[in-house]
Design a protein around this motif. Structure first.
Motif, PDB file in Angstrom:
ATOM      1  N   UNK A  89       0.818  -1.219   0.000  1.00  0.00           N
ATOM      2  CA  UNK A  89       0.000   0.000   0.000  1.00  0.00           C
ATOM      3  C   UNK A  89       0.850   1.266   0.000  1.00  0.00           C
ATOM      4  N   UNK A  90       1.966   1.251   0.713  1.00  0.00           N
ATOM      5  CA  UNK A  90       2.813   2.441   0.749  1.00  0.00           C
ATOM      6  C   UNK A  90       3.482   2.683  -0.597  1.00  0.00           C
ATOM      7  N   UNK A  91       3.782   1.627  -1.320  1.00  0.00           N
ATOM      8  CA  UNK A  91       4.326   1.787  -2.670  1.00  0.00           C
ATOM      9  C   UNK A  91       3.309   2.479  -3.566  1.00  0.00           C
ATOM     10  N   UNK A  92       2.056   2.023  -3.487  1.00  0.00           N
ATOM     11  CA  UNK A  92       1.017   2.618  -4.329  1.00  0.00           C
ATOM     12  C   UNK A  92       0.850   4.100  -4.034  1.00  0.00           C
ATOM     13  N   UNK A  93       0.967   4.475  -2.761  1.00  0.00           N
ATOM     14  CA  UNK A  93       0.884   5.895  -2.405  1.00  0.00           C
ATOM     15  C   UNK A  93       2.100   6.656  -2.924  1.00  0.00           C
ATOM     16  N   UNK A  94       3.287   6.116  -2.699  1.00  0.00           N
ATOM     17  CA  UNK A  94       4.516   6.816  -3.084  1.00  0.00           C
ATOM     18  C   UNK A  94       4.553   7.122  -4.572  1.00  0.00           C
ATOM     19  N   UNK A  95       4.082   6.180  -5.400  1.00  0.00           N
ATOM     20  CA  UNK A  95       4.188   6.374  -6.846  1.00  0.00           C
ATOM     21  C   UNK A  95       3.114   7.300  -7.408  1.00  0.00           C
ATOM     22  N   UNK A  96       2.294   7.880  -6.513  1.00  0.00           N
ATOM     23  CA  UNK A  96       1.490   9.023  -6.924  1.00  0.00           C
ATOM     24  C   UNK A  96       2.384  10.246  -7.120  1.00  0.00           C
ATOM     25  N   UNK A  97       3.623  10.145  -6.621  1.00  0.00           N
ATOM     26  CA  UNK A  97       4.628  11.191  -6.796  1.00  0.00           C
ATOM     27  C   UNK A  97       5.816  10.605  -7.557  1.00  0.00           C
ATOM     28  N   UNK A  98       5.675  10.401  -8.860  1.00  0.00           N
ATOM     29  CA  UNK A  98       6.761   9.791  -9.647  1.00  0.00           C
ATOM     30  C   UNK A  98       7.910  10.766  -9.859  1.00  0.00           C
TER      31      UNK A  98
END
Length: 225
Positions: free
Chosen positions: A100-109
């Motif tokens: 889940x944290x990966x999915x959030x982080x990659x909202x900021x590529x």
């Protein structure tokens, strides 16, 4: 385990109070994303069936199922993973777990230092640091008080993302409370950086060893400075 990207792909995220579903078929993505509260278990299959009907497919047509792996709401994660396994098992459909944290982080590529932080309840947050430009995680997955989060060594802060930034006790960094939908999980899974497994080997990512606290333990934790 190989999966077929040309076939329809379903993504399921039940890691928060939202029910988020996405179905990719013939280049189009159908999305359902709504506040479900405690009704996820009764709503998830009807809404998946609605997406299948709109796309004109069945579970047998799926090339892969993506699921939110955690950390997140314990009950929600179990619901989402259980449904994914139930849909996959009869057809040997591969499952792809995305943290889940990966999915959030990659909202900021394309950022060299991103803090992904989400509400873990009980006065704590789940968090991890990422370099989304080079597709690297800069820290372990953690759970703890937001005030205790520190910047990794030899990094320059870029941005923060996740619903922990909407809390009264939010992380001591700038950030926005945006959260991913199932479509973001689907896009991340299709990049090929997350392994596909059989349904029997699907795992959840837990970073809190103890899920529930007694009333006494909760009071003691709240009293801590």
């Amino acid at each position: 385990m190989p999966f077929h990207t040309e076939r329809p792909t379903l993504a399921i995220d039940t890691s928060t109070s939202f029910l988020s579903l996405a179905l990719r078929h013939q280049g189009n993505t159908l999305l359902h994303h709504s506040e479900a509260g405690t009704k996820q278990s009764s709503l998830i299959l009807p809404h998946i069936n609605t997406l299948f009907s709109e796309a004109g497919i069945t579970a047998a047509d799926l090339g892969a199922i993506v699921y939110a792996q955690g950390p997140g709401a314990f009950t929600g994660l179990r619901i989402g993973t259980g449904v994914a396994q139930g849909l996959a098992t009869p057809f040997n459909t591969p499952l792809i777990g995305v943290p889940c944290l990966d999915a959030a982080a990659y909202l900021r590529p394309h950022q060299t230092c991103v803090l992904a932080a989400t509400d873990a309840r009980m006065g704590e947050v789940f968090y991890a640091w990422f370099d989304t430009q080079h597709h690297r995680r800069l820290s372990d997955y953690h759970v703890g008080k937001a005030a205790d989060i520190t910047l990794p060594e030899h990094t320059e802060y870029a941005d923060g993302i996740g619903n922990a930034f909407a809390l009264a006790d939010k992380p001591p960094f700038d950030g926005t409370p945006d959260m991913p939908t199932a479509a973001d999980y689907l896009n991340l899974a299709l990049c090929g950086r997350y392994p596909a497994t059989g349904a029997a080997h699907a795992e959840l990512l837990y970073v809190r060893n103890k899920i529930a606290l007694t009333a006494k333990e909760q009071a003691e934790r709240k009293a801590q400075p």
